[in-house]
Motif scaffolding. Structure first.
Motif, PDB file in Angstrom:
ATOM      1  N   HIS A 139       3.391   2.362   3.065  1.00 25.95           N
ATOM      2  CA  HIS A 139       3.884   1.166   3.750  1.00 25.95           C
ATOM      3  C   HIS A 139       5.217   1.467   4.439  1.00 25.95           C
ATOM      4  CE1 HIS A 139       5.409  -2.938   4.306  1.00 25.95           C
ATOM      5  NE2 HIS A 139       4.174  -3.350   4.150  1.00 25.95           N
ATOM      6  N   LEU A 194      -4.097  -5.521   0.513  1.00 29.26           N
ATOM      7  CA  LEU A 194      -2.960  -4.598   0.462  1.00 29.26           C
ATOM      8  C   LEU A 194      -3.353  -3.217   0.975  1.00 29.26           C
ATOM      9  CD1 LEU A 194      -1.427  -5.541  -3.008  1.00 29.26           C
ATOM     10  CD2 LEU A 194      -0.365  -5.886  -0.776  1.00 29.26           C
ATOM     11  N   ALA A 195      -4.531  -2.766   0.564  1.00 27.14           N
ATOM     12  CA  ALA A 195      -4.972  -1.434   0.960  1.00 27.14           C
ATOM     13  C   ALA A 195      -5.296  -1.348   2.445  1.00 27.14           C
ATOM     14  CB  ALA A 195      -6.204  -1.028   0.142  1.00 27.14           C
ATOM     15  N   GLU A 196      -5.703  -2.472   3.054  1.00 26.83           N
ATOM     16  CA  GLU A 196      -6.169  -2.469   4.441  1.00 26.83           C
ATOM     17  C   GLU A 196      -5.124  -2.945   5.440  1.00 26.83           C
ATOM     18  OE1 GLU A 196      -9.066  -1.295   5.425  1.00 26.83           O
ATOM     19  OE2 GLU A 196      -9.698  -0.830   3.366  1.00 26.83           O
ATOM     20  N   ARG A 198       0.842  -1.204   0.000  1.00 22.06           N
ATOM     21  CA  ARG A 198       0.000   0.000   0.000  1.00 22.06           C
ATOM     22  C   ARG A 198       0.870   1.244   0.000  1.00 22.06           C
ATOM     23  NH1 ARG A 198       0.109   2.573   4.829  1.00 22.06           N
ATOM     24  NH2 ARG A 198       0.742   1.363   6.669  1.00 22.06           N
ATOM     25  N   SER A 199       0.296   2.345  -0.447  1.00 20.65           N
ATOM     26  CA  SER A 199       0.981   3.625  -0.343  1.00 20.65           C
ATOM     27  C   SER A 199       1.155   3.971   1.139  1.00 20.65           C
ATOM     28  CB  SER A 199       0.162   4.716  -1.042  1.00 20.65           C
ATOM     29  OG  SER A 199       0.799   5.965  -0.928  1.00 20.65           O
ATOM     30  N   ARG A 208      -5.825  -6.881  -3.757  1.00 24.22           N
ATOM     31  CA  ARG A 208      -5.800  -5.419  -3.738  1.00 24.22           C
ATOM     32  C   ARG A 208      -6.435  -4.878  -2.455  1.00 24.22           C
ATOM     33  NH1 ARG A 208      -8.993  -3.638  -8.557  1.00 24.22           N
ATOM     34  NH2 ARG A 208      -8.325  -1.529  -7.998  1.00 24.22           N
ATOM     35  N   LEU A 215      -2.392   4.657  -5.000  1.00 28.46           N
ATOM     36  CA  LEU A 215      -3.045   3.781  -4.027  1.00 28.46           C
ATOM     37  C   LEU A 215      -2.122   2.655  -3.578  1.00 28.46           C
ATOM     38  CD1 LEU A 215      -6.542   3.491  -5.771  1.00 28.46           C
ATOM     39  CD2 LEU A 215      -5.849   5.051  -3.927  1.00 28.46           C
ATOM     40  N   LEU A 216      -1.336   2.130  -4.506  1.00 26.29           N
ATOM     41  CA  LEU A 216      -0.376   1.065  -4.222  1.00 26.29           C
ATOM     42  C   LEU A 216       0.998   1.507  -4.707  1.00 26.29           C
ATOM     43  CD1 LEU A 216      -2.466  -2.069  -5.366  1.00 26.29           C
ATOM     44  CD2 LEU A 216      -2.196  -1.188  -3.035  1.00 26.29           C
ATOM     45  N   ASP A 261      -3.423   1.359 -10.218  1.00 28.11           N
ATOM     46  CA  ASP A 261      -3.444   1.677  -8.781  1.00 28.11           C
ATOM     47  C   ASP A 261      -2.152   2.359  -8.353  1.00 28.11           C
ATOM     48  OD1 ASP A 261      -5.978   0.611  -8.367  1.00 28.11           O
ATOM     49  OD2 ASP A 261      -5.202  -1.391  -7.998  1.00 28.11           O
TER      50      ASP A 261
END
Length: 315
Positions: A189, A248-250, A186-187, A245, A270-271, A265
């Motif tokens: 991280h 990864l975001a959560e 994720r962004s 996805r 976002l990633l 993404d």
């Protein structure tokens, strides 16, 4: 049974297409009752048809168990041929209807979508724009399930990432392009921006791994082995890009995903890609089909679109 003990001289007209449909249905459902329901027949009618076929062939095709039936060795052989015959009839019907009635036909595609998340959807979209009447059915599974279905004629082609090993007997492969797999987070991280980011440091974080039956999983395992590292212990196994996805975001999870699957993404912030090369995770993506078996016109049209999209991806 005495009546089945002696092989009989076969007279082909005694074996009908309906027999093949019944064989397939009984094999798929594992029971006479289940086959009868699926075929909209009565159970005695299915039983009678099977017994008539066994008498004709001089061998038992199914072993009756307490909870259903299982094919005998002879039954397995005939079921395999039944599937191929029914598949060829489907192809013939599709082509004839396309020629005489203007119907566009049907394509049955197998895919491991995590291995071809861009190629197949774009090819399908292109084909539907050109020939909207074509019906396309996509089955998502791992190759250990897709390839037997392909051999039995239940699929026309399989699209996705290909292993380095030889294909199963009776199948042939065509490589369309080489796919790059990247480590994705994720962004924001914790590993992003670290001056010394390497695979060993990643072991402290949860991972999203493809299933053990996939070629990508084996390639990832080799990456860890080549680095003298054990596999991560905190893992989630999935082949779903949507699941990956979201996870990864959560969370602070790390996933190995084909670069193009998450390129949008990453571009939107976002990633992000970790700056770690995974040389063993680069692999071919292509088409697998049955050897020496022609495709329907509809399937050939999809293959042409797959080639066009692959050329765009490779540029």
């Amino acid at each position: 049974m005495d009546s089945l003990s002696k092989p009989r001289q076969l007279s082909h007209p005694a074996i009908k297409i309906r027999h093949f449909e019944i064989l397939r249905a009984v094999s798929d459902s594992g029971s006479i009752l289940g086959a009868a329901r699926n075929l909209n027949m009565t159970q005695p009618a299915v039983t009678k048809a099977l017994h008539s076929l066994e008498l004709h062939l001089g061998c038992q095709l199914f072993t009756r168990m307490a909870r259903g039936v299982i094919p005998t060795a002879e039954g397995e052989i005939l079921i395999q041929h039944a599937r191929i015959v029914l598949s060829d009839l489907r192809l013939a019907e599709n082509d004839l209807m396309a020629l005489t009635k203007g119907h566009a036909g049907q394509v049955l595609v197998g895919t491991l979508l995590a291995a071809a998340p861009v190629l197949l959807p774009k090819a399908v979209a292109r084909l539907k724009a050109l020939q909207p009447g074509i019906h396309i059915r996509v089955t998502e599974a791992t190759n250990d399930r897709l390839f037997p279905a392909l051999l039995q004629g239940e699929l026309d082609i399989v699209v996705g990432r290909q292993s380095s090993s030889d294909p199963l007997e009776g199948l042939e492969r065509e490589v369309l392009y080489q796919e790059t797999v990247r480590l994705v987070v994720r962004s924001g991280h914790p590993l992003l921006g670290q001056p010394d980011c390497h695979l060993r440091v990643c072991l402290d974080f949860p991972w999203i791994f493809p299933l053990p039956e996939t070629s990508l999983r084996r390639q990832l395992e080799k990456s860890f082995s080549d680095s003298s590292l054990e596999l991560p212990q905190n893992i989630v196994e999935t082949v779903s890009i949507l699941m990956s996805r979201t996870l990864l975001a959560e969370s602070d999870s790390i996933a190995a995903i084909p670069e193009q699957a998450v390129a949008d993404d990453v571009e939107r912030g976002l990633l992000a890609f970790l700056p770690i090369d995974m040389p063993t995770a680069v692999g071919p993506v292509g088409i697998t089909k049955r050897k020496e078996r022609r495709l329907s016109r509809a399937a050939e049209s999809l293959v042409a679109c797959l080639h066009d999209v692959a050329a765009d991806i490779s540029d």
